[in-house]
Design a protein around this motif. Structure first.
Motif, PDB file in Angstrom:
ATOM      1  N   SER A   1      -8.970  -0.661  12.484  1.00  0.00           N
ATOM      2  CA  SER A   1      -8.134  -1.704  11.874  1.00  0.00           C
ATOM      3  C   SER A   1      -7.346  -2.523  12.890  1.00  0.00           C
ATOM      4  O   SER A   1      -6.826  -3.584  12.550  1.00  0.00           O
ATOM      5  CB  SER A   1      -7.173  -1.081  10.860  1.00  0.00           C
ATOM      6  OG  SER A   1      -6.159  -0.337  11.513  1.00  0.00           O
TER       7      SER A   1
ATOM      8  N   SER B   1      -1.673 -13.167   9.095  1.00  0.00           N
ATOM      9  CA  SER B   1      -0.819 -12.091   8.600  1.00  0.00           C
ATOM     10  C   SER B   1       0.406 -12.653   7.896  1.00  0.00           C
ATOM     11  O   SER B   1       0.821 -13.791   8.137  1.00  0.00           O
ATOM     12  CB  SER B   1      -0.392 -11.168   9.744  1.00  0.00           C
ATOM     13  OG  SER B   1       0.454 -11.842  10.650  1.00  0.00           O
TER      14      SER B   1
ATOM     15  N   TYR C   1      -3.535  -8.927   8.102  1.00  0.00           N
ATOM     16  CA  TYR C   1      -2.497  -7.905   8.071  1.00  0.00           C
ATOM     17  C   TYR C   1      -1.363  -8.355   7.156  1.00  0.00           C
ATOM     18  O   TYR C   1      -1.143  -9.557   6.958  1.00  0.00           O
ATOM     19  CB  TYR C   1      -1.925  -7.654   9.477  1.00  0.00           C
ATOM     20  CG  TYR C   1      -2.930  -7.149  10.477  1.00  0.00           C
ATOM     21  CD1 TYR C   1      -3.212  -5.785  10.597  1.00  0.00           C
ATOM     22  CD2 TYR C   1      -3.611  -8.036  11.314  1.00  0.00           C
ATOM     23  CE1 TYR C   1      -4.141  -5.322  11.508  1.00  0.00           C
ATOM     24  CE2 TYR C   1      -4.546  -7.580  12.235  1.00  0.00           C
ATOM     25  CZ  TYR C   1      -4.804  -6.220  12.331  1.00  0.00           C
ATOM     26  OH  TYR C   1      -5.733  -5.764  13.235  1.00  0.00           O
TER      27      TYR C   1
ATOM     28  N   VAL D   1      -6.337  -8.089   1.811  1.00  0.00           N
ATOM     29  CA  VAL D   1      -5.919  -7.849   3.194  1.00  0.00           C
ATOM     30  C   VAL D   1      -7.017  -7.045   3.888  1.00  0.00           C
ATOM     31  O   VAL D   1      -7.239  -5.877   3.570  1.00  0.00           O
ATOM     32  CB  VAL D   1      -4.577  -7.097   3.247  1.00  0.00           C
ATOM     33  CG1 VAL D   1      -4.091  -6.994   4.694  1.00  0.00           C
ATOM     34  CG2 VAL D   1      -3.523  -7.800   2.387  1.00  0.00           C
TER      35      VAL D   1
ATOM     36  N   VAL E   1      -2.141  -2.868   5.585  1.00  0.00           N
ATOM     37  CA  VAL E   1      -0.851  -3.213   4.985  1.00  0.00           C
ATOM     38  C   VAL E   1       0.126  -2.099   5.331  1.00  0.00           C
ATOM     39  O   VAL E   1      -0.226  -0.908   5.270  1.00  0.00           O
ATOM     40  CB  VAL E   1      -0.954  -3.347   3.456  1.00  0.00           C
ATOM     41  CG1 VAL E   1       0.423  -3.636   2.848  1.00  0.00           C
ATOM     42  CG2 VAL E   1      -1.940  -4.438   3.071  1.00  0.00           C
TER      43      VAL E   1
ATOM     44  N   LEU F   1      -1.979  -4.458  -4.456  1.00  0.00           N
ATOM     45  CA  LEU F   1      -2.702  -4.966  -3.294  1.00  0.00           C
ATOM     46  C   LEU F   1      -4.151  -4.496  -3.282  1.00  0.00           C
ATOM     47  O   LEU F   1      -4.485  -3.423  -3.770  1.00  0.00           O
ATOM     48  CB  LEU F   1      -2.010  -4.539  -2.000  1.00  0.00           C
ATOM     49  CG  LEU F   1      -1.905  -3.043  -1.686  1.00  0.00           C
ATOM     50  CD1 LEU F   1      -3.100  -2.575  -0.868  1.00  0.00           C
ATOM     51  CD2 LEU F   1      -0.624  -2.748  -0.921  1.00  0.00           C
TER      52      LEU F   1
ATOM     53  N   SER G   1      -6.895  -3.952  -0.280  1.00  0.00           N
ATOM     54  CA  SER G   1      -6.878  -3.883   1.178  1.00  0.00           C
ATOM     55  C   SER G   1      -7.838  -2.819   1.672  1.00  0.00           C
ATOM     56  O   SER G   1      -8.245  -1.920   0.932  1.00  0.00           O
ATOM     57  CB  SER G   1      -5.457  -3.567   1.670  1.00  0.00           C
ATOM     58  OG  SER G   1      -5.417  -3.419   3.069  1.00  0.00           O
ATOM     59  N   LYS G   2      -8.181  -2.911   2.963  1.00  0.00           N
ATOM     60  CA  LYS G   2      -8.945  -1.829   3.582  1.00  0.00           C
ATOM     61  C   LYS G   2      -8.091  -0.562   3.616  1.00  0.00           C
ATOM     62  O   LYS G   2      -8.551   0.519   3.281  1.00  0.00           O
ATOM     63  CB  LYS G   2      -9.340  -2.220   5.005  1.00  0.00           C
ATOM     64  CG  LYS G   2     -10.507  -3.187   5.112  1.00  0.00           C
ATOM     65  CD  LYS G   2     -11.851  -2.470   4.976  1.00  0.00           C
ATOM     66  CE  LYS G   2     -13.002  -3.430   5.236  1.00  0.00           C
ATOM     67  NZ  LYS G   2     -13.051  -3.886   6.629  1.00  0.00           N
TER      68      LYS G   2
ATOM     69  N   VAL H   1      -3.712   1.117   3.637  1.00  0.00           N
ATOM     70  CA  VAL H   1      -2.287   0.899   3.447  1.00  0.00           C
ATOM     71  C   VAL H   1      -1.538   2.094   4.015  1.00  0.00           C
ATOM     72  O   VAL H   1      -1.982   3.237   3.902  1.00  0.00           O
ATOM     73  CB  VAL H   1      -1.934   0.691   1.952  1.00  0.00           C
ATOM     74  CG1 VAL H   1      -2.306   1.920   1.128  1.00  0.00           C
ATOM     75  CG2 VAL H   1      -0.453   0.362   1.773  1.00  0.00           C
TER      76      VAL H   1
ATOM     77  N   VAL I   1      -8.103   0.161  -2.495  1.00  0.00           N
ATOM     78  CA  VAL I   1      -8.167   0.417  -1.056  1.00  0.00           C
ATOM     79  C   VAL I   1      -9.451   1.166  -0.707  1.00  0.00           C
ATOM     80  O   VAL I   1      -9.873   2.065  -1.415  1.00  0.00           O
ATOM     81  CB  VAL I   1      -6.933   1.218  -0.567  1.00  0.00           C
ATOM     82  CG1 VAL I   1      -5.693   0.342  -0.548  1.00  0.00           C
ATOM     83  CG2 VAL I   1      -6.693   2.458  -1.431  1.00  0.00           C
TER      84      VAL I   1
ATOM     85  N   ILE J   1     -13.582  -6.459   1.972  1.00  0.00           N
ATOM     86  CA  ILE J   1     -13.163  -5.337   1.126  1.00  0.00           C
ATOM     87  C   ILE J   1     -14.271  -5.022   0.126  1.00  0.00           C
ATOM     88  O   ILE J   1     -14.772  -5.919  -0.549  1.00  0.00           O
ATOM     89  CB  ILE J   1     -11.849  -5.669   0.387  1.00  0.00           C
ATOM     90  CG1 ILE J   1     -10.721  -5.906   1.396  1.00  0.00           C
ATOM     91  CG2 ILE J   1     -11.463  -4.540  -0.575  1.00  0.00           C
ATOM     92  CD1 ILE J   1      -9.439  -6.389   0.768  1.00  0.00           C
TER      93      ILE J   1
END
Length: 583
Positions: A92, A349, A368, A384, A388, A400, A402-403, A405, A419, A453
């Protein structure tokens, strides 16, 4: 002075003891320091150079340049979960988007592994200590928005005075300039060790010819050389100018390797020569940051300084700002709604800081995101692609996709997650809950695809809890609790799960139903949702068919409206209703 890249076209003379004069500025890459630190005690080495040199020799004994999770777990004597966490975290924050680890499918990460040189740098900076947070200039204003009482006051009273101060004191992020100076100083102090880990010793049968090739005296007992490829891995920690890894390759900004023939291997250089050159640039960069800080404190305008002092916004007013490091700041939003769309953000970001009693929408593709010091708020992040971080928040709902968190030092927060990796929970957390992703907007699918994602993978229900004490915090810690595990997060009761409807921020489009949620709902939550919907329909039917006189029906309707209105105000959802109505 500008930060544009002006690589020297001159070549270094191996016979010369002089060091080229730096003509460019150097910046630390923030991502490894902000999103790449893991509070795993076995990663904090007493003597990092010795430990990592031995690790490097052990892992490279098979001539493999990439390290999988099994080999990493064995070499560091850590669990397979922690080894995989290291690979996911490193992925990441890597500087190269083309690295196989970045582009790997989740099921292939363990076998593909990390580049050994990036891995060694990643492990080395685990010794980094973060800059101490600064106190707010207006403590009275902060008290107006930060809750003075908490469900955990009883718990806090049992803590030691130091823990009590850390738990109750309102903490604010340092400014970007302060952080940059702190990270530059760290790199300045550790540069020799970092270069040593990237270098190769001159030894073996070819030592004499190598020394003659470099034009050096053979009497020198020990030398380390740095190849162009080794030098380029410094891009994990630094970049020249403000464009980061998307700018000129690191080697092309250095006089040692600039204008090298791509078809011929560049001649290695002495690590000590690179060290002296970089030290001069770091010193010049630190001086530049200091001058900007001095100008800002004296009130002198500076067109080159787009940084903001993050602790200067009053809690009652919103401040949005773009920094020179491609970060967009949303700060100090209080008792209002705030929205940013993809067309508003040309950045990689976003940082949402010190927002209270508000609803924040950031409906854009991002690399980010950071949420820091917020309370009694709902914050919706679009997609994202990297990471995060949510830190020092209380009674906040975060939605959210995201990949990954990371949740740090939060209380009574609920996270509605889509996620691809296990949620990481670190520090002193209390009464956290996690739930499946629960919203949709028309560009969500496009944004998720853009940042990579995968909607078929959602590990929201697999939180990974690490230590209570963060060894990267500059504050001292109570003895004996370094290895204590933090409180994990509970799954939200399916009967408490509700969808979140995003207002029509996109002109000309109808409000989209959350039925288009790209992350499939788990069976328990889907069944509960259907049951609640059925119960609501039955109640509505009963009320319609109730044998009441017209005046009684009006009284019942009025009572229901009053209770509903009271609930809207008590829960804070009245603001969301205004948004839905287009207020």
């Amino acid at each position: 002075m500008t930060d544009s890249i002006e690589p020297s076209t001159s070549t270094s003379d191996p016979n010369s003891n002089s060091t080229p004069t730096p003509t460019i500025l150097l910046h630390p890459r923030r991502e490894p320091f902000e999103h790449g630190l893991l509070p795993i005690q076995k990663l904090i080495f007493t003597d990092p150079v010795q430990a990592l040199t031995q690790l490097k020799e052990k892992l490279s004994s098979s001539l493999a340049l990439r390290v999988g999770s099994a080999a990493l777990a064995d070499a560091l004597q850590i669990s397979s979960d922690h080894a995989r966490l290291i690979l996911d975290t490193l992925s990441s924050v890597l500087h190269s988007e083309s690295d196989p680890l970045v582009t790997a499918r989740p099921e292939d990460v363990d076998s593909i592994g990390a580049d050994l040189r990036d891995l060694v740098l990643f492990l080395y900076i685990q010794s980094y200590k973060r800059l101490l947070p600064r106190s707010h200039k207006d403590s009275a204003a902060v008290a107006d928005v930060w809750p003075s009482t908490s469900a955990f006051d009883g718990y806090l009273s049992a803590l030691s005075p130091l823990q009590l101060v850390r738990s109750n004191t309102r903490r604010f992020m340092p400014s970007l300039a302060d952080e940059e100076a702190h990270q530059l100083s760290y790199l300045q102090k550790h540069l020799a060790n970092i270069l040593s880990l990237l270098s190769e010793p001159v030894e073996g049968e070819g030592e004499e010819s190598m020394l003659l090739w470099l034009g050096l005296l053979i009497e020198i007992p020990f030398l380390q050389i740095l190849t162009m490829k080794g030098f380029e891995h410094l891009g994990f920690l630094i970049h020249f100018g403000d464009k980061g890894s998307e700018g000129v390759p690191l080697s092309q900004a250095a006089p040692f390797f600039a204008n090298s023939d791509p078809d011929m291997p560049a001649v290695p250089v002495l690590a000590s020569q690179v060290h002296d050159w970089l030290l001069e640039i770091i010193a010049a960069s630190l001086e530049h940051v200091s001058e900007k800080n001095s100008a800002k404190e004296s009130g002198s305008p500076s067109s080159s300084d787009q940084d903001i002092a993050m602790s200067d916004a009053s809690p009652g007013s919103a401040k949005a700002s773009q920094s020179a490091s491609s970060s967009f700041f949303i700060e100090g939003v209080s008792k209002s709604s705030y929205v940013k769309q993809a067309s508003d953000l040309k950045n990689s970001s976003v940082k949402v800081i010190n927002c209270h009693d508000s609803v924040i929408y950031v409906l854009a593709p991002l690399r980010y995101a950071t949420i820091y010091g917020c309370s009694d708020a709902t914050i919706v992040l679009g997609a994202v692609g990297k990471a995060v971080r949510v830190e020092h928040c209380e009674r906040v709902h975060v939605i959210l996709a995201s990949k990954r968190v990371c949740i740090v030092n939060c209380r009574e927060c609920i996270f509605f997650l889509g996620v691809n990796q296990r949620p990481l929970i670190v520090g002193d957390n209390h009464k956290l809950q996690v739930a499946p992703y629960n919203t949709f907007y028309s560009q969500l699918g496009e944004h998720m695809t853009e940042v990579g994602i995968d909607a078929t993978i959602n590990r929201w229900h697999e939180p990974l809890a690490l230590g209570v004490i963060d060894p990267h915090d500059s504050l001292s810690h109570p003895a004996g609790v370094a290895d204590a595990q933090t409180e994990s997060a509970a799954c939200l009761d399916p009967d408490q799960f509700t969808n979140f409807l995003i207002p029509n921020w996109f002109e000309g489009e109808p409000i989209k139903s959350t039925r288009n949620n790209p992350f499939p709902l788990p069976d328990l939550y889907f069944t509960s949702q259907q049951r609640n919907k059925k119960n609501l329909g039955e109640i509505q039917q009963i009320l319609r068919e109730a044998p009441l006189e017209e005046n009684r029906k009006r009284e019942l309707s009025c009572a229901l409206h009053i209770y509903f209105k009271d609930w809207l105000y008590a829960s804070g959802n009245i603001r969301q209703l205004y948004c839905l109505l287009g207020d």
